[in-house]
Design an enzyme around this catalytic site. Structure first.
Site, PDB file in Angstrom:
ATOM      1  N   HIS A 183      33.209  28.578 -88.557  1.00 51.61           N
ATOM      2  CA  HIS A 183      32.436  28.546 -87.313  1.00 51.61           C
ATOM      3  C   HIS A 183      32.750  27.293 -86.501  1.00 51.61           C
ATOM      4  CE1 HIS A 183      28.853  27.588 -84.914  1.00 51.61           C
ATOM      5  NE2 HIS A 183      28.853  28.883 -84.679  1.00 51.61           N
ATOM      6  N   ARG A 198      42.029   6.368 -46.871  1.00 49.28           N
ATOM      7  CA  ARG A 198      40.727   6.416 -46.222  1.00 49.28           C
ATOM      8  C   ARG A 198      40.232   4.996 -45.992  1.00 49.28           C
ATOM      9  NH1 ARG A 198      36.062   9.571 -49.255  1.00 49.28           N
ATOM     10  NH2 ARG A 198      35.846   7.620 -50.369  1.00 49.28           N
ATOM     11  N   GLU A 219      32.535  15.331 -43.913  1.00 47.27           N
ATOM     12  CA  GLU A 219      31.642  15.420 -45.071  1.00 47.27           C
ATOM     13  C   GLU A 219      30.173  15.442 -44.656  1.00 47.27           C
ATOM     14  OE1 GLU A 219      32.529  11.976 -47.523  1.00 47.27           O
ATOM     15  OE2 GLU A 219      33.162  10.857 -45.775  1.00 47.27           O
ATOM     16  N   CYS A 237      39.133  17.668 -50.440  1.00 48.13           N
ATOM     17  CA  CYS A 237      39.060  16.702 -51.539  1.00 48.13           C
ATOM     18  C   CYS A 237      37.738  16.886 -52.261  1.00 48.13           C
ATOM     19  CB  CYS A 237      39.083  15.291 -50.996  1.00 48.13           C
ATOM     20  SG  CYS A 237      40.646  14.814 -50.351  1.00 48.13           S
ATOM     21  N   ASN A 268      32.135  16.666 -51.936  1.00 49.90           N
ATOM     22  CA  ASN A 268      31.022  16.028 -52.664  1.00 49.90           C
ATOM     23  C   ASN A 268      29.892  15.669 -51.703  1.00 49.90           C
ATOM     24  OD1 ASN A 268      32.799  16.119 -54.807  1.00 49.90           O
ATOM     25  ND2 ASN A 268      33.409  13.977 -54.625  1.00 49.90           N
TER      26      ASN A 268
HETATM   27  C1  PEP Z   1      33.656  13.639 -50.955  1.00 49.76           C
HETATM   28  O1  PEP Z   1      32.625  13.275 -50.432  1.00 49.76           O
HETATM   29  O2  PEP Z   1      33.876  14.798 -51.323  1.00 49.76           O
HETATM   30  C2  PEP Z   1      34.728  12.665 -51.187  1.00 49.76           C
HETATM   31  C3  PEP Z   1      35.919  13.056 -51.623  1.00 49.76           C
HETATM   32  O3  PEP Z   1      34.408  11.389 -51.024  1.00 49.76           O
HETATM   33  P1  PEP Z   1      33.743  10.489 -52.151  1.00 49.76           P
HETATM   34  O4  PEP Z   1      33.680  11.301 -53.384  1.00 49.76           O
HETATM   35  O5  PEP Z   1      34.618   9.305 -52.258  1.00 49.76           O
HETATM   36  O6  PEP Z   1      32.422  10.184 -51.553  1.00 49.76           O
HETATM   37 MG    MG Z   2      32.516  11.208 -49.511  1.00 50.50          MG
END
Ligand code: PEP
Ligand code: MG
Length: 882
Positions: A453, A615, A749, A836, A772
């Site tokens: 298992h 960035r 964002e 991203c 994000n």
């Molecule tokens: C995001 O906000 O998706 C991003 C890539 O920027 P960070 O994660 O650096 O805030």
């Molecule tokens: Mg960000």
């Protein structure tokens, strides 16, 4: 119409797994291939759903069909339920359409009672075997069907062994077993106030109901939750004539894989237990031996097994995991399924099968779940380091991990919240330990084999695991383990290597993973089909090199604030933040510029010929400052020591720290807001980027830098920063007497930026979406708080279908992205668009990005192979639709 709830093996096939469960469907398929399968029938998942709908009752119509199937079974086997001389004995097994190994229940030897046990004894001329089968049956049936605590039976067995001075179960004589059966029946009488059921038909109906019930036992429910499986599928139940692996030394039971599920090697692999019944292998209670034992004891059966394994593999066009029993030298197949495999093996299988002409490249690409690659990207023990090996067990699931010893799965789960990595150490695991295994970084067991298992589940979870490490002895009550005369306690640190089976004391340096040649091949096929460019999100030259190695086609995101976090730089960054005026701030920035430039030079060199998107800084400034509480204490201390100068300096610092304190830093003074209020910072960064690129150009090294402005919500923010950046660029170009094209883009964002994309695009050369922050802002969730507090609850209770920080919320966040792209491209049809953030390597999100017109995805270096495969699958899925 009379609905069909029961299918004979001759009536089913592999495609019916939604109805017959995988096990039932595959048994039917094997049966029709003419392979040696004991006859039987399967009660459908539909019957199970009906059972639940009708308040856990087997409908008379279903029962009638079971009766008919039984008549058939009696006919083909020539045996009969309750027959005193030639009794029919069956196994009753669970099996849903999705794989849930070991989670549901099974009952063996059903049909035994006080009379048929005599018949079996005479028929096999082996009374000991017949009695042992009966006592096992009573125990199993009482546990699974009657709900009697197993411990009561085990206690009885232990007492008998102690009284008779017997060590192993195999030393029990027929007389002992007769005694034991009497005691077992007494336990049943005491616990359920009734006799152990003697009528096989009654036993069967009760057993079928209990197997249906096991669909909803706690471990099955947890397993489904972890694996995101639906709760309403139900299980099928397969009833099959028993064959016996415990009839003596020319019998046995085992598990065989048509290829090695760990290394991927194209060779029959498996384990075998002589003179044993099926469950002994899977439960890991006895450590089985390799198939060589079978080769020696029953060479004919071994050859047959090899042949059957190849037949099954060619038939299913995938590696099979086959359960088999040898009864007096004769091979019987009890189950076949697609083998669970380590990530390394999965890729090798796929690539080898393409080379063997068994499957196409497309199938190979679609077969590997991209997220599985992350287990392949596991770290391993640094081969350069000499570490003392404490013990060696069986290497059951690859990768290495360091953590503290925890014996109890509940405790392992609790430790999850402390952030402490845990290695779960058990003598063996069972389905009840699954939550502890999920919470641990690695698993170590003292017993069990490669198909136990612990081994199967760890491979499935992609966690390093060692099993059968019999050099360790575990004392659960003392929470200690003993190895080589040493005593280790709960909380002590160990390192395990699931690739070599070695256990080390303390922490051992680990090294990053390397891709296997097959993985490179598979990823090269991915590149042939994928549409999305895959770039790396890197912050240092080293990361840029790693990203390149894993196939990054450039840098999609360089988060410059990470460059500021280097401990050597923090005092200068602090100076910059605390500056009283522009002039002081510039002084600090002049010290930072050579450092940033050096980083850019390194990244550019690693990415020669590629795009590198940088960035501008997006930091929460307070992260660079000391903590207010610590400062207050230091001020007190300085005051007591009458060190007034230090006291005043620290008071000044505290004032600044308090001034910078933000109630909600996620939406605080960050992103372009910093660039606008402290323009010198962005000026410095722009200069460093342009100078680095121009200097390399002089040396003949060409890169294509791009600058991106973070956290824009209003067009005027972007306009202000863009003008400022352009001005610095023109100064640098003038100074260097040279120029390069540096596009300026927007990091999208925030929802407002999406909705005003028709304005933002006027000042943007390209867009990159930050999934994000866009998720945080759209849901109004602060990620750290959400994941630590209510998000788990939301997922448990299905308020949200998935964690939106892992899988992009297509309906909300995705709609904003789509709107932004449409509005942007309406003005600039060629606008380059990237994505991203964590979603950019998650397969469903990648497919979405591709389908709404994104051009590239960018992710952390170790996720690049995952993103490449996800991008290939997205392209293949889209091509399929066209
Ligand atoms: C995001 O906000 O998706 C991003 C890539 O920027 P960070 O994660 O650096 O805030
Ligand atoms: Mg960000």
């Amino acid at each position: 119409m009379n609905r069909k709830y029961v299918y004979l093996f001759s009536e089913g096939n592999a495609s019916m797994n939604h109805l017959l469960g995988r096990k039932g469907a595959n048994l039917a398929e094997m049966f029709s291939l003419g392979l040696p399968v004991p006859p039987g029938f399967t009660i459908t998942t539909d019957a199970c759903r009906r059972y639940y709908k009708e308040g856990k009752k087997i409908h008379p119509k279903v029962e009638k069909q079971i009766d008919d199937a039984l008549i058939y079974l009696e006919k083909v086997t020539g045996k009969e339920f309750s027959h005193p001389k030639n009794p029919l004995l069956v196994s009753v097994r669970s099996g849903s359409s999705v794989s849930m190994p070991g989670m549901m229940d099974t009952i063996l030897n059903l049909g035994l009672n006080d009379k048929t046990v005599q018949g079996l004894a005479e028929q096999t001329e082996n009374p000991r075997f017949a009695l042992d089968s009966y006592r096992r049956f009573i125990q199993m049936f009482s546990d699974v069907v009657l709900g009697i605590d197993l411990y009561l039976f085990e206690q009885e067995l232990d007492q008998l062994k102690e009284k008779e001075k017997i060590k192993r179960d195999s030393e029990l004589t027929a007389d002992h077993l007769t005694d034991l059966i009497r005691q077992y029946k007494k336990i049943v009488r005491q616990e359920v106030k009734d006799e152990f059921p003697q009528d096989p038909k009654v036993q069967l109906i009760l057993a079928i109901g209990a197997v249906f019930d096991s669909w909803n036992n706690q471990r099955s429910m947890i397993y489904r939750k972890i694996h995101n499986l639906p709760d309403d599928l139900g299980t099928a139940v397969t009833v099959q004539m028993m064959v016996f692996g415990n009839l003596g030394d020319s019998s046995g039971t085992g598990v065989a894989f048509s290829r090695n599920p760990l290394s991927g090697e194209n060779q029959l692999f498996g384990e075998y237990l002589v003179n044993a019944q099926g469950e002994d292998v899977v439960a890991g209670t006895r450590t089985p031996e390799s198939l060589c034992i079978l080769k020696e004891s029953s060479p004919k059966a071994y050859d047959k097994l090899t042949e059957v394994a190849k037949t099954l593999e060619n038939h299913y066009r995938d590696v099979q995991d086959i359960e088999f029993t040898i009864e007096n030298g004769r091979l019987f197949l009890l189950q076949t399924r697609v083998a669970k495999r380590s990530a390394v093996a999965g890729i090798k299988f796929a690539v080898d099968m393409v080379n063997e002409g068994l499957i196409s490249k497309k199938e190979a690409l679609m077969r590997i779940d991209p997220s599985n690659l992350s287990t392949l990207l596991h770290q391993t023990i640094d081969p350069e380091v000499k570490a003392d090996v404490l013990a060696t067990g069986l290497p059951a699931s690859p990768g290495a991990a360091t953590g503290i010893i925890i014996f109890d799965p509940e405790e392992a789960e609790r430790m999850l919240w402390t952030g402490q990595d845990v290695i779960l150490v058990r003598s063996e695991t069972s389905a009840d330990d699954i939550h502890g295994m999920v919470a641990s970084v690695g698993i170590l067991t003292s017993r069990g084999g490669m198909t136990s298992h612990a081994a199967v589940v760890a491979r499935d979870l992609g966690k390093p695991c060692i099993v059968g490490c019999d050099e360790i002895t575990i004392n659960l009550s003392q929470k200690e383990l003993y190895i080589q005369g040493k005593t280790l306690r709960e909380g002590d640190l160990i390192t395990i290597c699931g690739s070599s089976g070695k256990v080390f004391l303390g922490s051992v340096p680990l090294v990053p993973p390397q891709l296997t040649p097959e993985c490179h091949t598979l990823l090269s096929w991915a590149n042939e089909v994928k549409k999305l460019a895959v770039l790396g999100s890197v912050n240092t030259p080293e990361e840029a090199k790693t990203a390149k190695l894993f196939g990054a086609e450039g840098v999609g995101l360089c988060r410059t604030e990470h460059m500021f976090m280097d401990p050597a730089r923090v005092p200068i960054v602090r100076e910059m933040i605390l500056a009283q005026n522009k002039w002081e701030r510039k002084k600090a920035l002049d010290k930072l510029i050579p450092m940033q430039k050096k980083d850019f030079l390194g990244i550019f060199q690693a990415m020669e010929g590629c795009t590198v998107t940088i960035r501008l800084i997006d930091p929460p400034l307070h992260e660079f400052l000391p903590n207010a509480e610590t400062l207050t204490m230091e001020i007190e201390r300085a005051k007591m020591a009458k060190n007034y100068q230090e006291m005043e300096e620290k008071e000044e610092l505290l004032k600044k720290v308090k001034g910078l304190h933000e109630l909600n830093p996620a939406f605080g003074h960050r992103g372009c807001r910093i660039g606008i209020t402290y323009p010198e910072i962005y000026d410095m960064q722009t200069r460093a980027i342009a100078e680095a690129a121009l200097e390399l150009k002089k040396e003949g090294i060409i890169v294509y830098p791009e600058i991106i402005v973070p956290l824009v919500s209003h067009i005027n923010e972007l306009k202000t920063v863009r003008e400022q950046v352009e001005e610095v660029l023109s100064h640098v170009f003038l100074e260097y007497g040279d120029r390069i094209d540096i596009p300026i883009g927007t990091f999208i964002e925030l929802p407002r930026a999406c909705m005003t994309s028709h304005q933002i695009v006027e000042y943007s050369d390209f867009y990159t979406f930050g999934g994000n922050d866009l998720t945080q802002a759209t849901f109004g969730f602060s990620r750290d708080d959400a994941e630590g507090k209510y998000l788990a609850y939301y997922l448990d209770y299905k308020i949200l279908p998935e964690n939106p920080f892992v899988v992009l919320d297509q309906e909300g966040v995705g709609e904003l992205i789509r709107t932004a792209i449409e509005k942007g491209r309406a003005r600039k049809p060629q606008l380059k668009i990237g994505a991203c953030g964590e979603h950019s390597s998650e397969k469903k999100s990648v497919l979405f990005f591709q389908n709404i017109g994104v051009n590239f995805i960018s992710c952390r270096p170790y996720r690049i192979p995952i993103a490449r495969l996800a991008a290939a699958q997205a392209a293949l899925a889209a091509a399929e639709k066209d």
